[in-house]
Design a protein around this motif. Structure first.
Motif, PDB file in Angstrom:
ATOM      1  N   MET A 168       0.885  -1.309   0.071  1.00  0.00           N
ATOM      2  CA  MET A 168      -0.143   0.069  -0.072  1.00  0.00           C
ATOM      3  C   MET A 168       0.839   1.031  -0.093  1.00  0.00           C
ATOM      4  O   MET A 168       2.126   1.322   0.625  1.00  0.00           O
ATOM      5  N   VAL A 169       0.356   2.136  -0.764  1.00  0.00           N
ATOM      6  CA  VAL A 169       1.183   3.520  -0.507  1.00  0.00           C
ATOM      7  C   VAL A 169       0.265   4.633  -0.005  1.00  0.00           C
ATOM      8  O   VAL A 169      -1.221   4.353  -0.105  1.00  0.00           O
ATOM      9  N   ARG A 183       9.583   8.559   2.146  1.00  0.00           N
ATOM     10  CA  ARG A 183       8.989   7.576   2.707  1.00  0.00           C
ATOM     11  C   ARG A 183       8.174   8.048   4.057  1.00  0.00           C
ATOM     12  O   ARG A 183       8.690   9.295   4.467  1.00  0.00           O
ATOM     13  N   LEU A 184       7.219   7.434   4.582  1.00  0.00           N
ATOM     14  CA  LEU A 184       6.392   7.880   5.559  1.00  0.00           C
ATOM     15  C   LEU A 184       6.261   6.993   6.588  1.00  0.00           C
ATOM     16  O   LEU A 184       6.103   5.704   6.231  1.00  0.00           O
ATOM     17  N   PRO A 245      -3.577   0.523  -3.057  1.00  0.00           N
ATOM     18  CA  PRO A 245      -2.472  -0.271  -3.541  1.00  0.00           C
ATOM     19  C   PRO A 245      -1.720   0.331  -4.575  1.00  0.00           C
ATOM     20  O   PRO A 245      -2.176   1.248  -5.121  1.00  0.00           O
ATOM     21  N   ARG A 246      -0.326   0.037  -4.521  1.00  0.00           N
ATOM     22  CA  ARG A 246       0.616   0.766  -5.530  1.00  0.00           C
ATOM     23  C   ARG A 246      -0.093   0.616  -6.942  1.00  0.00           C
ATOM     24  O   ARG A 246       0.277   1.547  -7.774  1.00  0.00           O
ATOM     25  N   SER A 247      -0.483  -0.428  -7.372  1.00  0.00           N
ATOM     26  CA  SER A 247      -0.923  -0.523  -8.835  1.00  0.00           C
ATOM     27  C   SER A 247      -2.275   0.520  -9.065  1.00  0.00           C
ATOM     28  O   SER A 247      -2.005   1.012 -10.117  1.00  0.00           O
ATOM     29  N   GLU A 248      -3.108   0.739  -7.935  1.00  0.00           N
ATOM     30  CA  GLU A 248      -3.850   1.834  -8.252  1.00  0.00           C
ATOM     31  C   GLU A 248      -3.459   3.235  -8.267  1.00  0.00           C
ATOM     32  O   GLU A 248      -3.844   3.965  -9.051  1.00  0.00           O
ATOM     33  N   ALA A 249      -2.484   3.312  -7.302  1.00  0.00           N
ATOM     34  CA  ALA A 249      -1.757   4.608  -7.343  1.00  0.00           C
ATOM     35  C   ALA A 249      -0.808   5.225  -8.591  1.00  0.00           C
ATOM     36  O   ALA A 249      -1.022   6.294  -8.960  1.00  0.00           O
ATOM     37  N   ARG A 250      -0.554   4.070  -9.125  1.00  0.00           N
ATOM     38  CA  ARG A 250       0.172   4.337 -10.607  1.00  0.00           C
ATOM     39  C   ARG A 250      -0.660   5.146 -11.680  1.00  0.00           C
ATOM     40  O   ARG A 250      -0.186   5.479 -12.526  1.00  0.00           O
ATOM     41  N   ARG A 251      -2.076   4.676 -11.332  1.00  0.00           N
ATOM     42  CA  ARG A 251      -2.873   5.207 -12.461  1.00  0.00           C
ATOM     43  C   ARG A 251      -3.495   6.660 -12.439  1.00  0.00           C
ATOM     44  O   ARG A 251      -4.102   6.815 -13.270  1.00  0.00           O
ATOM     45  N   LEU A 252      -3.020   7.061 -11.237  1.00  0.00           N
ATOM     46  CA  LEU A 252      -3.599   8.513 -11.033  1.00  0.00           C
ATOM     47  C   LEU A 252      -2.715   9.676 -11.564  1.00  0.00           C
ATOM     48  O   LEU A 252      -1.486   9.651 -11.695  1.00  0.00           O
ATOM     49  N   ASP A 253      -3.528  10.472 -12.126  1.00  0.00           N
ATOM     50  CA  ASP A 253      -2.635  11.810 -12.437  1.00  0.00           C
ATOM     51  C   ASP A 253      -3.061  12.955 -11.372  1.00  0.00           C
ATOM     52  O   ASP A 253      -4.149  13.175 -11.225  1.00  0.00           O
ATOM     53  N   GLY A 254      -1.932  13.703 -11.249  1.00  0.00           N
ATOM     54  CA  GLY A 254      -1.971  15.041 -10.377  1.00  0.00           C
ATOM     55  C   GLY A 254      -1.954  14.642  -8.748  1.00  0.00           C
ATOM     56  O   GLY A 254      -2.387  15.770  -8.320  1.00  0.00           O
TER      57      GLY A 254
END
Length: 305
Positions: A168-169, A183-184, A245-254
């Protein structure tokens, strides 16, 4: 008593709604209500208590439901037992999916399965109360196969095969002070208003558990059962931050995504009854999904990610 009437009863019993039951049966609500009423007349008993705002099963309805599942399962097994004579895989698979399937393209896998086995009916279910409800559905036989994300519930009566796992991110606006961090620690988000799923969803349980273990009280101000697109819009408009999840975050713009110092790993399992209790069609679909996940892992290794 007709098999279709029993199926209509099961749809309403599972949804606790004639409207949603009619949608699953692909008929108008009036036709579904008439079907249930005829069944009750034939049985000379009331199956649903309609006296309240929300319908409920009567004691007779509860008893009838367990046998109804057995009847429907037996009818499906009987139909599929003659598949060998036609040389084609047939039957129906009831499949419970998730709002997100992470790095695995489940829709593409289902499409491949449908093209290869066009005589198998696929009935998809997407729970609005979290995938934990799939476990009881699998145990009682109203589902054949399901994706579940339940870190603390692995019923011994079910086969739980790990489909994938990913970290997760933390996701926030780019103008947030936290966006500049590489990193957090989870403690760093103690003051954040979070946007997340309602209780009962696997991802909500995962994050709440991780925050609790880190000594942080989760402040989930906005609970969204609709999916990551809705969560993203709330974050984008400054109403909070989120974990994805990292795969979902990679799809985001902005929006910015920040790795966690202590990884929080999302695990999704393919759950079913034991292999010897599965229909042929269910077994083949399970192998199709597991192969899709294996292909993603191989591609990730080759890509070095």
């Amino acid at each position: 008593m007709e098999l279709r009437q029993i199926e209509h009863f099961v749809f309403v019993a599972e949804e606790m709604s004639f409207t949603r039951g009619a949608h699953r049966a692909h008929i108008v609500q009036s036709a579904l209500s008439s079907s249930i009423a005829r069944l009750e007349r034939e049985l000379d008993v009331q199956l649903f208590d309609r006296s309240r705002q929300r319908i409920r099963l009567t004691a007779a309805g509860e008893r009838f439901r367990s046998h109804a599942y057995d009847v429907l399962k037996a009818s499906r097994l009987a139909a599929e037992s003659v598949g060998d004579f036609s040389g084609k895989l047939s039957g129906t698979v009831e499949f419970g999916s998730l709002i997100s399937s992470g790095p695995v393209d489940v829709a593409a896998a289902l499409g491949r399965f449908h093209r290869a086995h066009p005589f198998v009916g696929l009935r998809l279910r997407l729970s609005q109360t979290g995938a934990s409800s799939y476990l009881s559905a699998l145990l009682e036989g109203s589902l054949d196969l399901a994706l579940v994300s339940v870190p603390d519930r692995h019923p011994p009566q079910l086969d739980m095969r790990l489909l994938f796992e990913e970290p997760m991110v933390f996701v926030c606006r780019t103008d947030s002070n936290l966006a500049r961090r590489s990193r957090l620690d989870l403690a760093d988000v103690a003051a954040e208003d979070l946007v997340g799923f309602p209780p009962g969803f696997g991802l909500r349980g995962l994050i709440d558990g991780a925050l609790h273990a880190a000594g942080v009280s989760a402040r989930t101000q906005y609970e969204v059962p609709a999916g990551f697109a809705a969560i993203t819009e709330l974050v984008r408009n400054g109403l909070g931050t989120a974990f994805m999840p990292r795969s979902e975050a990679r799809r985001l713009d902005g929006l910015a995504s920040v790795e966690l110092a202590d990884p929080v790993v999302w695990q999704v399992y393919l759950a079913s009854r034991p292999a010897e209790q599965l229909t042929a069609a269910t077994s083949v679909l399970a192998e199709t999904l597991l192969q899709a996940a294996a292909d993603v892992r191989k591609k990730s290794v080759r890509g070095g990610t």
